[in-house]
Scaffold this motif. Structure first.
Motif, PDB file in Angstrom:
ATOM      1  N   UNK A  80       0.886  -1.248  -0.027  1.00  0.00           N
ATOM      2  CA  UNK A  80       0.045   0.181  -0.106  1.00  0.00           C
ATOM      3  C   UNK A  80       0.919   1.292  -0.027  1.00  0.00           C
ATOM      4  N   UNK A  81       2.020   1.265   0.099  1.00  0.00           N
ATOM      5  CA  UNK A  81       2.850   2.384   0.256  1.00  0.00           C
ATOM      6  C   UNK A  81       3.525   2.734  -1.289  1.00  0.00           C
ATOM      7  N   UNK A  82       3.143   2.091  -2.191  1.00  0.00           N
ATOM      8  CA  UNK A  82       3.776   2.381  -3.554  1.00  0.00           C
ATOM      9  C   UNK A  82       5.251   1.998  -3.749  1.00  0.00           C
ATOM     10  N   UNK A  83       5.565   1.079  -2.943  1.00  0.00           N
ATOM     11  CA  UNK A  83       6.920   0.647  -3.024  1.00  0.00           C
ATOM     12  C   UNK A  83       7.991   0.962  -2.113  1.00  0.00           C
ATOM     13  N   UNK A  84       7.473   1.408  -0.996  1.00  0.00           N
ATOM     14  CA  UNK A  84       8.386   1.813   0.078  1.00  0.00           C
ATOM     15  C   UNK A  84       8.723   0.652   0.864  1.00  0.00           C
ATOM     16  N   UNK A  85      10.333   0.546   1.396  1.00  0.00           N
ATOM     17  CA  UNK A  85      10.838  -0.380   1.875  1.00  0.00           C
ATOM     18  C   UNK A  85      10.314  -0.653   3.606  1.00  0.00           C
ATOM     19  N   UNK A  86      10.426  -1.953   3.895  1.00  0.00           N
ATOM     20  CA  UNK A  86      10.289  -2.042   5.247  1.00  0.00           C
ATOM     21  C   UNK A  86      11.423  -1.392   6.055  1.00  0.00           C
ATOM     22  N   UNK A  87      10.777  -0.346   7.233  1.00  0.00           N
ATOM     23  CA  UNK A  87      11.678   0.340   8.106  1.00  0.00           C
ATOM     24  C   UNK A  87      12.357  -0.258   8.938  1.00  0.00           C
ATOM     25  N   UNK A  88      13.697   0.281   9.241  1.00  0.00           N
ATOM     26  CA  UNK A  88      14.448   0.028  10.418  1.00  0.00           C
ATOM     27  C   UNK A  88      14.049   1.145  11.300  1.00  0.00           C
ATOM     28  N   UNK A  89      14.504   0.742  12.731  1.00  0.00           N
ATOM     29  CA  UNK A  89      14.112   1.637  13.914  1.00  0.00           C
ATOM     30  C   UNK A  89      15.000   2.955  13.520  1.00  0.00           C
ATOM     31  N   UNK A  90      16.244   2.762  13.195  1.00  0.00           N
ATOM     32  CA  UNK A  90      16.848   4.128  12.641  1.00  0.00           C
ATOM     33  C   UNK A  90      16.259   5.045  11.795  1.00  0.00           C
ATOM     34  N   UNK A  91      15.761   4.646  10.771  1.00  0.00           N
ATOM     35  CA  UNK A  91      14.916   5.222   9.721  1.00  0.00           C
ATOM     36  C   UNK A  91      13.731   5.937  10.617  1.00  0.00           C
ATOM     37  N   UNK A  92      12.893   5.429  11.214  1.00  0.00           N
ATOM     38  CA  UNK A  92      11.840   5.978  11.772  1.00  0.00           C
ATOM     39  C   UNK A  92      12.170   7.024  12.863  1.00  0.00           C
ATOM     40  N   UNK A  93      13.112   6.630  13.633  1.00  0.00           N
ATOM     41  CA  UNK A  93      14.031   7.563  14.645  1.00  0.00           C
ATOM     42  C   UNK A  93      14.319   9.006  14.110  1.00  0.00           C
ATOM     43  N   UNK A  94      15.051   8.805  12.870  1.00  0.00           N
ATOM     44  CA  UNK A  94      15.517   9.803  12.002  1.00  0.00           C
ATOM     45  C   UNK A  94      14.361  10.879  11.451  1.00  0.00           C
ATOM     46  N   UNK A  95      13.362  10.138  11.220  1.00  0.00           N
ATOM     47  CA  UNK A  95      12.138  10.895  10.865  1.00  0.00           C
ATOM     48  C   UNK A  95      11.114  11.561  11.780  1.00  0.00           C
ATOM     49  N   UNK A  96      11.075  10.905  12.903  1.00  0.00           N
ATOM     50  CA  UNK A  96      10.245  11.661  13.945  1.00  0.00           C
ATOM     51  C   UNK A  96      11.304  12.503  14.989  1.00  0.00           C
ATOM     52  N   UNK A  97      12.433  12.534  14.926  1.00  0.00           N
ATOM     53  CA  UNK A  97      13.472  12.936  15.844  1.00  0.00           C
ATOM     54  C   UNK A  97      13.328  14.706  15.561  1.00  0.00           C
ATOM     55  N   UNK A  98      13.259  15.014  14.351  1.00  0.00           N
ATOM     56  CA  UNK A  98      13.335  16.520  14.134  1.00  0.00           C
ATOM     57  C   UNK A  98      11.988  17.156  14.686  1.00  0.00           C
ATOM     58  N   UNK A  99      11.019  16.597  14.815  1.00  0.00           N
ATOM     59  CA  UNK A  99       9.389  17.155  15.104  1.00  0.00           C
ATOM     60  C   UNK A  99       9.417  17.133  16.649  1.00  0.00           C
TER      61      UNK A  99
END
Length: 250
Positions: A80-99
């Motif tokens: 359902x994501x149009x081809x996005x890869x399964x995330x690693x915690x480091x990717x999620x943390x980097x995304x949320x971190x600046x918010x």
């Protein structure tokens, strides 16, 4: 009700593909306080962001998450994501971190409900390296994982998630005692099992109450009127609007 924070459950699973970077990006556009997600371990112990112990339901892969090394898992696509890869915690943390939002991380167990050796410590080290440990709420249904989160230390909160049979088969006072014994600072229950008695017993000890499953108007309203500390919802826009409405009426 004024104190109730909203957590986008799996990023907002009613609206976007759960536990995907797409969902987390969308969730960050709404004024919720937390983003909730789940972590399993790869074959070598890497923290992989996915809810199920198996890959079949939400990715184009199959079989247990823990059976595959991260090098193979990272090539899988989230449905359902149009081809996005399964995330690693480091990717999620980097995304949320600046918010301004915080991370609400559930440490999962394998398909046999066995905690993954070393997963809590690995998550802690990674989050610490990014300066996000104090902004992370760690959660688990598994008592050993809860106790390990408390032992590692440095997290904003440590949450013992209590399933239905445990909640209904255990006296409130005993639940509170076990929460304290585990080193947890919060108990999380399904919204239908949350009560004023549990809320009050926890707060009398300086502990918190959170709920999941608050996904529709009636259950969101119930959580808000109980004044739980956090409600995790699959529909963050609805929860945010209802919280505004309740505050206006109050």
């Amino acid at each position: 009700m004024d104190r109730t924070e909203i957590a986008s459950h799996r990023g907002g699973a009613f609206l976007w593909p759960e536990n995907s970077l797409l969902a987390f990006r969308k969730a960050l556009t709404w004024p919720a306080e937390q983003i909730e997600f789940d972590v399993h371990a790869s074959a070598e112990g890497e923290p992989v962001v996915i809810h199920d112990a198996t890959l079949d339901r939400t990715t184009d892969g199959s079989g247990p998450v823990v059976a595959m090394p991260w090098g193979e898992l990272q090539r899988l696509r989230v449905k359902g994501t149009g081809g996005e890869c399964l995330p690693h915690l480091s990717e999620v943390a980097a995304l949320i971190g600046p918010s301004a939002q915080r991370l609400r991380l559930e440490v999962k167990a394998d398909a046999e409900k066995r905690p993954y050796p070393g997963l809590v410590a690995r998550c802690g080290r990674l989050l610490d390296s990014l300066g996000l440990k104090p902004r992370t709420i760690m959660m688990s249904f598994e008592r050993p994982s809860v106790a390990e989160c408390a032992s590692v230390g440095g997290f904003e909160q440590v949450v013992w998630l209590v399933d239905g049979p445990t909640l209904h088969g255990t006296a409130t006072a005993e639940l509170v005692r076990e929460c304290e014994a585990l080193g947890a600072t919060e108990i999380g229950v399904h919204v239908k099992g949350a009560t004023e008695a549990l809320r009050d017993a926890l707060r009398a000890k300086g502990l918190r109450l959170s709920v999941w499953g608050a996904n529709h108007g009636d259950t969101i309203h119930r959580a808000l009127m109980l004044g739980v500390d956090v409600l995790a919802t699959d529909d963050p826009p609805l929860a945010i609007e209802l919280r505004r409405s309740v505050k206006r009426m109050g």
